[in-house]
Design an enzyme around this catalytic site. Sequence first.
Site, PDB file in Angstrom:
ATOM      1  CB  SER A   1      -7.871   3.587   2.762  1.00 30.00           C
ATOM      2  OG  SER A   1      -6.966   3.109   3.749  1.00 30.00           O
TER       3      SER A   1
ATOM      4  CE  LYS B   1      -3.768   2.082   2.731  1.00 27.01           C
ATOM      5  NZ  LYS B   1      -4.651   1.870   3.908  1.00 27.01           N
TER       6      LYS B   1
ATOM      7  CB  SER C   1      -8.015   0.464   5.757  1.00 28.50           C
ATOM      8  OG  SER C   1      -8.659   1.705   5.877  1.00 28.50           O
TER       9      SER C   1
END
Length: 580
Positions: free
Chosen positions: A148, A74, A172
């Site tokens: 996210s 990420k 997330s």
Amino acid sequence: MTTLPPEPEPAPVSPPSAHRRVVAAFERLAHVERPDLWISLRTLEEVLVDAKAVDERVRAGEDLPLAGTVLAVKDLIDVAGLPTTAGCPGFSRVPVTSATAVTRLTGAGAVVLGKTNLDQFGSGLAGTRSPYGAVVSATDPQKVAGGSSSGSAVAVALGIADLALGTDTAGSGRVPAALNAVIGLKPTLGLVPKTGVFPASASFDCVSVFASSLALGQRALAVLTGPDGMDPSMREWPADVPLGVGERPRVAIPDEAGLVPLSAPAKRAFLAAVASLEAAGARIEPLDLSVFFEAGQLLYGSALVAERYASAGEILAAGPEGADPTVSGIVAAAGTHLAHEFADAQSRVTQLRAAARELLGEHDALVLPTVSDHPDLSEALADPAGVSARLATYTAFANVLDLAAVTVPVRPGDRRPFGVTIATRAFHDQVAIELAGLLTGEPTEPYPPEGVDLVVFGAHLRGQPLNDLLHGARFVAPVRTAERYRMVLLDTAPAQPGVVAGRTALDGERWRLSPAAFGRFAATLADPFVLGYVTLEDGSTPLAVLVHPDAADGAPNLDGFESWRGYLRFVSTAGLRSPG
């Protein structure tokens, strides 16, 4: 008489080739054509250099638990030489060192493919707040991927990556796992270093793992865990951490009021998963989730959100290129809270944690739907705040209440991905993992791996009356001793065998206890029982529950029996009165 030759020893299993796995990953990349997943993607040539190094290390004899795996990261997490953008081009910077989490995974043999798309600065749960494009579901382009950590979850779901790193503040690491049918592991706060990770809300952030299987995710989590000397928020494992659950774990689920947010298909899928746990032996008990829901609303509906301004407020106030208007508005509003409001919110967190601990009581875990439904992409674009709040219903409270959680895919109610989350109190991560394994059908390993092994032969066996005295131990395996022992029947309540020297091989069980649980067990072990080393047929010599040799004087011999259960079956079938 013909003597058969001994069976050949099984050939050692070689780790999969990192080179072949990288080539397959790039073939998959080309096939699925999903540029929305990536912010930075390394070239095939660059990744193959790393793969070659991994294969050479394996050939040199190194034990690399993640050899042959491809990793996506990420883009809140630093990878040396690749830009960290946090989903905002104007923030982009190129770190010279990787985050601790990345360094540990690559040190264990994983190869980094690239940096994945996300909701900007980790703010959102739909995966749509990014100037690099909204990330859509792995199975339906009309549905959100969840955020996210959207790109990370979808990269694993599509088979491009085996593992992916995400972060988890409000869900997330769990929402996108559920919406894309992959494994999501959110460890206890403070177990995995956040060094080199851009914070969203520093007090409630953690690094999370997405994986193609529970076993692989757990292996990666074990590699990630432990202090690095740089992250001051790291915590030590308590000595009494449970390493497993019993045969009849107590599992809380939301009561009827707590299930109201679910769509009809989601409710069917959730209840089917609960039924599976019950069939596996779990005792299911409904729980009022009001305290949990209040904690979830506190994360973004109180002055706690001020931490978001502390992280990204000045960056977004400067109007960087690609700033998302929704994210900018959220972060700007977060900067308006006063210090006393923040202190009040922190005080309420302390109160809610105490209330949640009391509600969970003796329950081993809380099993939850991960999301209430699967929103359309058009919904999320039209109402970004509303959809994110909806997706946070069952996830936002976990870190506020200091819970660990594992999300696993289960059979969907409407043929769309659906995930169930097993949440546990802090440091009870292994309990969540073990219950998750009941849903996925996968074996699990101890987490953390440290513990004391103990062999038992009688009333401490599974299903026997004293098994609970092992205090959250983890069942390892059935065992058989060398032909050096025998059993005698002791005059105890409940009835138990005493194991002493002899000429018989005995069947028992091997359990692993935390250091504190072992200490409690040893302190309460009553005469004539003693702890001593026993030799197993494989030559190992673990600790075992034995008896002092004097205890065999005058005690009935059980020489015809190789196991306590065998003796109990004989007593039952012979119509004798069962001992004890």
